[in-house]
Write an enzyme that holds these catalytic residues in place. Structure first.
Site, PDB file in Angstrom:
ATOM      1  N   GLU B 167     127.619  55.648 -10.068  1.00  0.00           N
ATOM      2  CA  GLU B 167     128.935  55.736  -9.449  1.00  0.00           C
ATOM      3  C   GLU B 167     128.890  56.576  -8.173  1.00  0.00           C
ATOM      4  O   GLU B 167     129.503  56.228  -7.164  1.00  0.00           O
ATOM      5  CB  GLU B 167     129.932  56.334 -10.450  1.00  0.00           C
ATOM      6  N   GLU B 170     127.300  54.497  -5.566  1.00  0.00           N
ATOM      7  CA  GLU B 170     128.254  53.490  -5.079  1.00  0.00           C
ATOM      8  C   GLU B 170     129.284  54.141  -4.156  1.00  0.00           C
ATOM      9  O   GLU B 170     129.619  53.616  -3.103  1.00  0.00           O
ATOM     10  CB  GLU B 170     128.949  52.815  -6.274  1.00  0.00           C
ATOM     11  N   CYS B 187     135.343  54.071 -16.026  1.00  0.00           N
ATOM     12  CA  CYS B 187     134.772  54.267 -17.350  1.00  0.00           C
ATOM     13  C   CYS B 187     135.808  54.254 -18.454  1.00  0.00           C
ATOM     14  O   CYS B 187     135.469  54.290 -19.630  1.00  0.00           O
ATOM     15  CB  CYS B 187     133.925  55.532 -17.416  1.00  0.00           C
ATOM     16  N   SER B 207     135.426  50.934  -9.217  1.00  0.00           N
ATOM     17  CA  SER B 207     133.970  50.986  -9.182  1.00  0.00           C
ATOM     18  C   SER B 207     133.431  49.876 -10.071  1.00  0.00           C
ATOM     19  O   SER B 207     134.037  49.516 -11.074  1.00  0.00           O
ATOM     20  CB  SER B 207     133.509  52.345  -9.700  1.00  0.00           C
ATOM     21  N   LYS B 246     137.794  51.142 -26.440  1.00  0.00           N
ATOM     22  CA  LYS B 246     136.364  50.843 -26.381  1.00  0.00           C
ATOM     23  C   LYS B 246     136.011  49.681 -27.301  1.00  0.00           C
ATOM     24  O   LYS B 246     135.058  48.958 -27.075  1.00  0.00           O
ATOM     25  CB  LYS B 246     135.543  52.076 -26.786  1.00  0.00           C
ATOM     26  N   GLU B 249     136.731  46.868 -25.141  1.00  0.00           N
ATOM     27  CA  GLU B 249     135.758  46.792 -24.056  1.00  0.00           C
ATOM     28  C   GLU B 249     134.439  46.189 -24.539  1.00  0.00           C
ATOM     29  O   GLU B 249     133.834  45.353 -23.873  1.00  0.00           O
ATOM     30  CB  GLU B 249     135.512  48.206 -23.511  1.00  0.00           C
ATOM     31  N   GLU B 254     131.853  40.151 -20.230  1.00  0.00           N
ATOM     32  CA  GLU B 254     130.983  40.698 -19.182  1.00  0.00           C
ATOM     33  C   GLU B 254     129.996  41.724 -19.745  1.00  0.00           C
ATOM     34  O   GLU B 254     129.062  42.117 -19.059  1.00  0.00           O
ATOM     35  CB  GLU B 254     131.806  41.393 -18.090  1.00  0.00           C
ATOM     36  N   CYS B 391     139.741  61.780 -22.479  1.00  0.00           N
ATOM     37  CA  CYS B 391     139.211  61.217 -23.727  1.00  0.00           C
ATOM     38  C   CYS B 391     139.323  62.185 -24.905  1.00  0.00           C
ATOM     39  O   CYS B 391     139.412  61.746 -26.051  1.00  0.00           O
ATOM     40  CB  CYS B 391     137.755  60.840 -23.555  1.00  0.00           C
TER      41      CYS B 391
END
Lengths: 618, 468, 159
Positions: B167, B170, B187, B207, B246, B249, B254, B391
């Site tokens: 990250e 990037e 994230c 990102s 999550k 996710e 993907e 989190c």
């Protein structure tokens, strides 16, 4: 934009023109045919009557006659109603096809149409409205313009002192003086709880806030009550004027009228009134050049009884589910969008202008010690003169039911009257002489409520009545707090058990216990008062509950599971009328045979009982 | 409680409303039959998170909490942040349990079951065993996982270091090229789903990095498998997360490399506690264990990933040194720590100023997104976490009743535990993690380049808010 | 999107154009839509949701709270029986029971052929001619079970 001078000019001119409306000796060649266009009469074709009159007059080229659409006259049972002024002739139950005769006979030939006159209690036909017993004991303050003026014409309102109170307030009085006047008059909230109006205005004025609002509660949800609707339909400007006076007093520039969408006529007339007032500059900016700004918007209710509760109403105006807020804070401190908000009911507002004009002493001279002024009731149920009545506080129930209401139809007995709708209670025979005011009603376990007054005769089962109100509460509970959401459902279940003959004495005990719990623990007025119909019927008709639970009998024959309709062979004359009227062909027997009821088919609708000329069925 | 109030029987029995259980979504189960209509979930969803996936519907006795047309949460605008679960006092809302999937794999001798634990789990798991809020139980947690029978116990923090490497790289590139700035972190899967549903036009700002546990899963199934000669098909990666989004996710299309899921199961902190209890392990009596090598080493930068502002702080530590080539003197960025909804700072990196913002809670995320949409955002780098507090306060963390929440600042205590792990770490910058250095050198190549993209980056899709 | 849906979206947008994007306009808008379509289509709700920035669940919550709003189109003949106290006392419950029995429908339901829908209403203000029922806003006063049967017979024949 009108000035006060212009307003006075309109009043002076119009007043002469309309003098005949209130003065039977008016010096005029004109005649006004007033046709009631309240909701009740409208459902029985009064708009058609209005059109017919207009057409016939035009066709015949009759001069000096005007046909006026008005609000409710009050005696809805005899509708549609037509009144001819100045002689004040009162025609009842007029049909569209009667118009021709009324014009020809009354207007052209000057002969009263006898057959359309209204019968009074004693059975005699009465010519003039003022001679009817129904009107004699009434005192009309809130309803003073209803049935007199055309609600869709602002000039007619102005003619009878309309907006004069507003002008006086804006020019001559300080906000504190206005509040003081209202306070001194002793006026109390007509929505049900009876909170002193002056105090409410005062605390809203004193509350801190940049923005304040005035709200008119016209969400008349009490089933069987239509006082507010009649006022809005008959005299909408009175409400607008009062809201403006309230706005000036508390320091608000915006008002909302929250009105049921089920009242299309009222909504329409309100909108017309608002538009006319805006056109005259009586609503809007810089009213009468005094620098005072005020505007009013209509908000439609969408069918939720609980929105009559003030905080639920506010939620609804804000576009949310109408769920009551926890009080305090009260709306006077934190109402619409958190701003101090004054909420009054339609009838309360309808009194304001006249208190300003005639003075608080005049108003407080009417009524009882703690309840001043008059109260409008929607009289309904098993009573001859169903309709709208306004009486001074302190009038007894007996006077309302027997004198004004004309007693119970079909020669039946009075059993109870119900006031306050689903939040109120019933008043039995022994309390018929209770003077009606806030405190006395409370003392006998009922409440003033918004003004629904339902009379019941001896064919009504009180357990069923309690069940009816609980059904209503269950379907109208907002569901926010548990006692009301689930508690009322449980009460209803117990009542259903009693009505179906499966109840026990223990159920009555449980019912009472639950009722008290719900009263004590609900958030809002709806929940707190939901058990009232049960508590008051239990108080006065406990024996009837016991009959349902123990003897498994419903004497009024309303509870179908406990009712058995039979034909008394001795009395039956085999006329066959019952058979003709039975909707399910449950009555058997032919020709000269005595009739009997097939119990398997019978749905216990009691149509036969009512149709039997010999009282042989029961 | 029943005994305390002398409730022996239900006095007023009667009709009850019946509802279908909604378990269609991969994250949340909604069982309205347990609901008491307190509406805390509605308040959380609508007022705190500004989403409004659920609301009170119907009236009176029929009232219930549901979605539009009573659809599954799977088909409406729910982001699966799980904050409603945290506020539910009756368990009518709970995570979709995956414990049994994990037990089944643990008992399967042919499957190599690897577990990784997120930074926030270790500072909250102890609460489920009666420990003080904010107790760091890393050692006991690792021991417990080993007792449960996992073949390897790794640390998602290592994955977080990968995330920072990618990250930060990037960001440096996009910052230099002024490419779709501000760049936002990616994230948080609740935040990603929110952006995909409500602000598809802003997706280029996100990102392209996968989240730490997904990156780490991909590394385990590629580098680690190769290195240890294990068929990646037989590896089963379990992530222990403070989060229920999550779970969603994990099963996004993907999130596969060469046809294999990066991560095979996600369980929450609460589910792990339940597994430990099911296995009758006396958690408080466990000796401290250590993460398995070679991938058990992580930095202090990764340790603070679970607290709002933590990802930004970790990224800045690395970005600073990447841009300037000089060593950063003061590692703590105080202005982006703390509980404020949107924290803003201007960081001097060499001769350039970088404007950053840190938002937590979706109502704050919405403000950031509106600014980007209207072109009024002047930030270059934005961190977003869907849960208020980050989190550590995620939808998979131990549930604290309202009494505790009113008297104790749970967020502060858990955050303090995280920052103290960072402070005590010897290595506090992700790019200095020796494990990473080795894996990049041996296997991936440079951050942001081809292999890294294949394993560690992803893309986003526009999602319909309501599939009804 | 089907052409019916397109039409709904178009009409809804027309209604929305008359309102400011303020949340308190939700109920007036829903009232307009209810009048326009006889119910509140899902597509309309989505448009409102976007326009006012109110989540679908909240709009759905508001619609299901107020009895005036319905989620399904009403039947060709919408028969409602007044269960206000004045009508109740004069026997409107028996009329409603009969209505349910004859059409085999429950309160608020619409028949499968879309011809009849039935419900109860609170006071319509025609207490003077109680009990009353209405068919598409036309009021039938002094109602009896028999009168109801006659009206139903007539409507059934009319098709």
């Amino acid at each position: 934009m009108k000035t006060i001078e212009e307003l006075n000019k309109i009043r002076a001119e119009k007043r002469i023109e309309l003098d005949l409306r209130k003065n039977t000796n008016a010096d005029t060649r004109e005649k006004h045919i007033l046709v009631c266009n309240g909701t009740g009469c409208t459902s029985s074709k009064s708009p058609e009557i209005l059109e017919n009159f207009k057409r016939i007059i035009e066709e015949k080229g009759i001069q000096n006659v005007r046909v006026i659409k008005t609000g409710c006259f009050g005696l809805c049972a005899k509708g549609p109603i037509v009144i001819i002024r100045p002689e004040d002739t009162f025609y009842a139950m007029v049909k569209p096809e009667d118009c021709e005769e009324i014009i020809q006979s009354h207007i052209v030939e000057g002969k009263v149409v006898e057959r359309l006159l209204c019968k009074d209690i004693d059975g005699k036909k009465v010519n003039r409205l003022d001679d009817l017993t129904f009107y004699k004991k009434q005192k009309r303050i809130a309803l003073k313009n209803c049935g007199v003026i055309n609600p869709e014409d602002i000039d007619e309102y102005i003619a009878f002192d309309g907006y004069r109170a507003l002008a006086r307030v804006l020019v001559e009085m300080s906000p504190d003086e206005v509040i003081d006047t209202i306070d001194k008059s002793g006026l109390r909230g007509r929505g049900g709880a009876g909170f002193p109006t002056g105090k409410k205005w005062k605390s809203t004025r004193e509350a801190k806030g940049d923005k304040k609002f005035v709200v008119c509660n016209a969400d008349e949800g009490d089933p069987g009550a239509f006082m507010d609707r009649s006022i809005l339909e008959g005299d909408p400007h009175a409400v607008l004027e009062a809201m403006e006076i309230a706005g000036y007093s508390i320091g608000a520039e915006k008002g909302y009228i929250y009105v049921r969408a089920e009242y299309p006529i009222a909504v329409n007339r309100l909108q017309i009134a608002i538009n006319q007032a805006r056109e005259y500059g009586i609503l809007g900016e810089n009213i009468f050049g005094t620098g005072f700004n005020f505007d009013i918007e209509i908000r439609l209710g969408a069918g939720a009884f609980v929105c009559g509760e003030e905080t639920a109403l506010l939620e609804s105006i804000e576009g949310k589910r109408g769920q009551p807020r926890v009080k305090p804070p009260y709306p006077a401190q934190s109402g619409l969008w958190g701003c101090p908000t004054l909420i009054n009911n339609v009838e309360t507002y309808a009194n304001i202008a006249q208190i300003i004009l005639k003075g608080p002493e005049w108003y407080s001279s009417i009524g009882t010690e703690n309840s001043k002024g008059t109260k409008v009731f929607a009289l309904g149920g098993n009573v001859n003169n169903v309709g709208l009545v306004e009486v001074p506080m302190g009038t007894t129930l007996r006077e309302i039911v027997y004198d004004i209401g004309g007693g119970i139809p079909n020669g039946r007995e009075f059993k109870a009257a119900q006031t306050g709708g689903p939040s109120g209670g019933c008043i039995p025979k022994e309390h018929l002489d209770t003077p009606i005011d806030y405190e006395s009603l409370k003392a006998i376990g009922s409440m003033m409520g918004s003004g629904g007054l339902i009379v019941m005769d001896d064919t009504k089962c009180m357990v069923c009545l309690a069940k009816f109100y609980l059904q209503f509460t269950v379907s109208e509970s907002c569901g926010k707090c548990t006692p009301c959401r689930i508690g009322t459902k449980r009460m209803l279940e117990i009542l259903e058990k009693l009505c179906s003959g499966e109840g026990t004495e223990y159920d009555i005990y449980r019912l009472e216990k639950l009722a008290v719990n719900i009263q004590k623990s609900s958030i809002c007025g709806l929940g707190q008062s939901a058990p009232n119909p049960v508590i008051s019927t239990l108080k006065y008709f406990r024996e009837e509950f016991r009959q349902h639970a123990i003897e498994k009998e419903c004497k009024a024959m309303e509870c179908k599971a406990l009712a058995r309709i039979e034909i008394d062979e001795e009395k039956c004359k085999a006329c066959g009328l019952c058979q003709k009227n039975c909707p399910v062909n449950a009555i058997e027997g032919e020709g000269r045979e005595k009739r009997h009821i097939n119990q398997d088919k019978c749905i216990k609708c009691t149509t036969c009982i009512r149709s039997c000329p010999f009282h042989a069925i029961g | 409680m029943a005994i305390k109030f002398n409730v022996l029987d239900v006095e007023f029995k009667g009709e009850m409303t019946k509802h279908k259980v909604d378990d269609k979504s991969p994250s949340i189960v909604r069982d309205f039959n347990k609901c008491i209509l307190c509406r805390r979930c509605v308040a959380t969803c609508k007022n705190v998170q500004n989403i409004g996936a659920i609301d009170c519907i119907e009236r009176g006795f029929e009232s219930c909490i549901s979605t539009t047309y009573d659809h599954s949460l799977n088909d409406v605008n729910c982001t699966f942040c799980g904050q409603c679960i945290e506020s539910c006092p009756t368990g009518a809302l709970h995570e979709k349990e995956n414990i049994n999937d994990v037990w089944a794999k643990l008992k399967d001798p042919d499957t190599y079951v690897v577990v990784q634990t997120a930074p926030s789990v270790r500072v909250a798991l102890g609460e489920e065993f009666g420990m003080e809020i904010g107790t760091n139980v890393t050692g006991k947690m690792v021991s417990a996982l080993k007792h449960l029978g996992f073949d390897k116990v790794f640390d998602t923090n290592t994955g977080a270091d990968f995330t920072i490497m990618e990250e930060a790289t990037e960001f440096v590139k996009r910052f230099k090229e002024n490419d779709n700035l501000p760049m936002t972190t990616s994230c948080c899967p609740g935040w990603v789903k929110f952006a995909e549903m409500e602000y598809p036009e802003n997706l280029p700002h996100l990102s392209s990095c996968k989240s730490p546990h997904q990156m780490f899963g991909a590394i385990i199934k590629s580098y680690y498998a190769e290195k240890n000669n294990i068929d990646p098909k037989n590896i089963y990666v379990v992530s222990v997360m403070p989060c229920i989004a999550k779970k969603f996710e994990r099963q996004r299309e993907e999130m596969k490399v060469n046809g294999l899921w990066d991560v095979d199961a996600v369980i929450t902190t609460r589910e792990l506690a339940r597994m430990i209890k099911q296995a009758n392990i006396e958690f408080d009596k466990l000796e401290d264990g250590t993460f398995d090598n070679p991938m058990g080493e992580a930095t202090g930068a990764a340790a603070i990933f679970g607290v709002t502002g933590g990802v930004m702080e970790a990224a800045l530590r690395t970005a600073y040194e990447l841009i300037t080539g000089k060593e950063l003197q003061k590692l703590e960025f105080e202005e982006i720590r703390g509980a404020k909804g949107i924290k803003k700072a201007t960081i001097q990196i060499g001769d350039k100023e970088v404007k950053v913002a840190v938002a937590h809670g979706l109502s704050n995320a919405r403000k950031i997104m509106e600014e980007i949409k209207n072109g009024t955002s002047d930030y270059q780098f934005v961190e977003v976490m869907a849960c208020p507090g980050g989190c550590i306060m995620g939808g998979g963390q131990p549930i604290k009743n309202s009494k505790i929440r009113m008297t104790v600042d749970v967020r502060e205590k858990r955050a303090a535990a995280m920052y103290s792990i960072d402070e005590r770490s010897t290595i506090r910058k992700s790019h200095e993690n020796p494990v990473l250095k080795q894996i990049y050198k041996e296997y991936i190549g440079n951050p942001g380049e081809h292999k890294a993209h294949e394993l560690l980056h992803t893309h986003y899709v526009e999602r319909e808010e309501y599939r009804i | 999107m089907s052409c019916v849906d397109e039409k709904i979206v178009e009409e809804t947008r027309k209604i929305l154009d008359g309102y400011k994007k303020e949340k308190d306009n939700l109920i007036p808008i829903l009232n307009d839509i209810q009048v326009k379509f006889g119910y509140i289509p899902k597509k309309s709700q989505m448009e409102i949701s976007k326009y006012l920035g109110i989540p679908m669940a909240e709009i759905f919550g508001v619609i299901t709270f107020y009895s005036r709003f319905s989620l399904e189109p009403k039947g060709k003949y919408n028969i409602s029986v007044c269960l206000g106290t004045a009508c109740f006392v004069k026997g409107s419950q028996a009329i409603f029971d009969r209505l349910k029995e004859r059409l085999k429908l429950e309160d608020g339901q619409t028949s499968a052929d879309g011809k009849f829908s039935i419900d109860t209403t609170r006071c319509v203000g025609a207490c003077g001619i109680a009990p009353v029922f209405t068919v598409n806003n036309e009021v039938y006063g002094h109602a009896t079970v028999k009168k109801l049967d006659e009206v139903l017979d007539k409507l059934e024949k009319e098709g």
